[in-house]
Design a protein around this motif. Structure first.
Motif, PDB file in Angstrom:
ATOM      1  N   ASN A 253       0.798  -1.199   0.096  1.00  0.00           N
ATOM      2  CA  ASN A 253      -0.136   0.189   0.119  1.00  0.00           C
ATOM      3  C   ASN A 253       1.048   1.123  -0.013  1.00  0.00           C
ATOM      4  N   LYS A 254       0.756   1.912  -0.885  1.00  0.00           N
ATOM      5  CA  LYS A 254       1.857   3.052  -1.447  1.00  0.00           C
ATOM      6  C   LYS A 254       1.573   4.225  -0.252  1.00  0.00           C
ATOM      7  N   VAL A 255       0.167   4.448  -0.376  1.00  0.00           N
ATOM      8  CA  VAL A 255      -0.404   5.550   0.598  1.00  0.00           C
ATOM      9  C   VAL A 255      -0.027   5.472   1.841  1.00  0.00           C
ATOM     10  N   LEU A 256      -0.201   4.151   2.435  1.00  0.00           N
ATOM     11  CA  LEU A 256       0.194   3.853   3.878  1.00  0.00           C
ATOM     12  C   LEU A 256       1.797   3.986   3.951  1.00  0.00           C
ATOM     13  N   SER A 257       2.471   3.434   3.228  1.00  0.00           N
ATOM     14  CA  SER A 257       3.848   3.506   3.270  1.00  0.00           C
ATOM     15  C   SER A 257       4.477   5.001   3.247  1.00  0.00           C
ATOM     16  N   MET A 258       3.966   5.997   2.467  1.00  0.00           N
ATOM     17  CA  MET A 258       4.343   7.292   2.622  1.00  0.00           C
ATOM     18  C   MET A 258       3.897   7.963   3.759  1.00  0.00           C
ATOM     19  N   LEU A 259       2.725   7.752   4.221  1.00  0.00           N
ATOM     20  CA  LEU A 259       2.137   8.231   5.386  1.00  0.00           C
ATOM     21  C   LEU A 259       2.857   8.050   6.717  1.00  0.00           C
ATOM     22  N   SER A 260       3.439   6.796   6.761  1.00  0.00           N
ATOM     23  CA  SER A 260       4.158   6.219   7.954  1.00  0.00           C
ATOM     24  C   SER A 260       5.379   6.877   7.862  1.00  0.00           C
ATOM     25  N   ALA A 261       6.180   6.888   6.593  1.00  0.00           N
ATOM     26  CA  ALA A 261       7.379   7.893   6.360  1.00  0.00           C
ATOM     27  C   ALA A 261       7.309   9.177   7.030  1.00  0.00           C
ATOM     28  N   PHE A 262       6.248   9.987   6.460  1.00  0.00           N
ATOM     29  CA  PHE A 262       6.084  11.249   6.937  1.00  0.00           C
ATOM     30  C   PHE A 262       5.824  11.346   8.554  1.00  0.00           C
ATOM     31  N   CYS A 263       4.895  10.451   8.855  1.00  0.00           N
ATOM     32  CA  CYS A 263       4.623  10.355  10.541  1.00  0.00           C
ATOM     33  C   CYS A 263       5.872  10.279  11.251  1.00  0.00           C
ATOM     34  N   VAL A 264       6.893   9.245  10.734  1.00  0.00           N
ATOM     35  CA  VAL A 264       8.169   8.934  11.525  1.00  0.00           C
ATOM     36  C   VAL A 264       9.303  10.202  11.331  1.00  0.00           C
ATOM     37  N   ASN A 265       9.205  10.844  10.055  1.00  0.00           N
ATOM     38  CA  ASN A 265      10.113  12.037  10.044  1.00  0.00           C
ATOM     39  C   ASN A 265       9.511  13.105  10.998  1.00  0.00           C
ATOM     40  N   VAL A 266       8.238  13.404  11.128  1.00  0.00           N
ATOM     41  CA  VAL A 266       7.906  14.462  11.929  1.00  0.00           C
ATOM     42  C   VAL A 266       8.015  14.215  13.432  1.00  0.00           C
ATOM     43  N   LEU A 267       7.959  12.856  13.749  1.00  0.00           N
ATOM     44  CA  LEU A 267       8.138  12.626  15.048  1.00  0.00           C
ATOM     45  C   LEU A 267       9.642  12.694  15.596  1.00  0.00           C
ATOM     46  N   ILE A 268      10.570  12.217  14.654  1.00  0.00           N
ATOM     47  CA  ILE A 268      11.836  12.181  15.095  1.00  0.00           C
ATOM     48  C   ILE A 268      12.494  13.649  14.984  1.00  0.00           C
ATOM     49  N   LEU A 269      11.830  14.344  14.197  1.00  0.00           N
ATOM     50  CA  LEU A 269      12.414  15.865  14.112  1.00  0.00           C
ATOM     51  C   LEU A 269      11.941  16.845  15.187  1.00  0.00           C
ATOM     52  N   VAL A 270      10.557  16.306  15.647  1.00  0.00           N
ATOM     53  CA  VAL A 270      10.084  17.143  16.776  1.00  0.00           C
ATOM     54  C   VAL A 270      10.679  16.846  17.952  1.00  0.00           C
ATOM     55  N   LEU A 271      10.919  15.586  18.351  1.00  0.00           N
ATOM     56  CA  LEU A 271      11.529  15.140  19.349  1.00  0.00           C
ATOM     57  C   LEU A 271      12.907  15.556  19.401  1.00  0.00           C
ATOM     58  N   ALA A 272      13.632  15.513  18.385  1.00  0.00           N
ATOM     59  CA  ALA A 272      15.003  16.274  18.356  1.00  0.00           C
ATOM     60  C   ALA A 272      15.025  17.737  18.594  1.00  0.00           C
ATOM     61  N   THR A 273      14.074  18.512  17.888  1.00  0.00           N
ATOM     62  CA  THR A 273      14.082  19.807  18.056  1.00  0.00           C
ATOM     63  C   THR A 273      13.812  20.106  19.413  1.00  0.00           C
ATOM     64  N   TRP A 274      12.816  19.620  20.058  1.00  0.00           N
ATOM     65  CA  TRP A 274      12.454  19.740  21.619  1.00  0.00           C
ATOM     66  C   TRP A 274      13.709  19.255  22.604  1.00  0.00           C
ATOM     67  N   ARG A 275      14.462  18.277  22.057  1.00  0.00           N
ATOM     68  CA  ARG A 275      15.536  18.020  22.989  1.00  0.00           C
ATOM     69  C   ARG A 275      16.624  19.088  23.036  1.00  0.00           C
ATOM     70  N   ALA A 276      16.942  19.499  21.599  1.00  0.00           N
ATOM     71  CA  ALA A 276      17.756  20.381  21.517  1.00  0.00           C
ATOM     72  C   ALA A 276      17.564  21.611  22.244  1.00  0.00           C
ATOM     73  N   TYR A 277      16.328  22.196  22.110  1.00  0.00           N
ATOM     74  CA  TYR A 277      15.653  23.355  22.667  1.00  0.00           C
ATOM     75  C   TYR A 277      15.852  23.271  24.222  1.00  0.00           C
TER      76      TYR A 277
END
Length: 65
Positions: free
Chosen positions: A26-50
């Motif tokens: 399922n291509k849509v589910l695959s792209m949505l999961s990649a987007f969610c993982v990117n957002v989660l990692i980057l938000v957590l890293a930004t919060w930690r650095a801040y």
């Protein structure tokens, strides 16, 4: 340090996306999961650095980079 976080985010989302695409075909589910993982990692890293930077707490978010 920030380039390492971005590279890790890209690598993790790519691996997860390929695994989901192979398993669910399922291509849509695959792209949505990649987007969610990117957002989660980057938000957590930004919060930690801040939270570790005292200057960013005093002057605001735009000064951590």
């Amino acid at each position: 340090m920030y380039y390492v976080i971005i590279a890790f985010s890209l690598l993790a989302s790519t691996i997860l996306s390929v695994l989901i695409l192979k398993k669910k075909n399922n291509k849509v589910l695959s792209m949505l999961s990649a987007f969610c993982v990117n957002v989660l990692i980057l938000v957590l890293a930004t919060w930690r650095a801040y939270s570790m930077d005292d200057e960013a707490r005093i002057f605001g978010f735009g000064y951590i980079i």
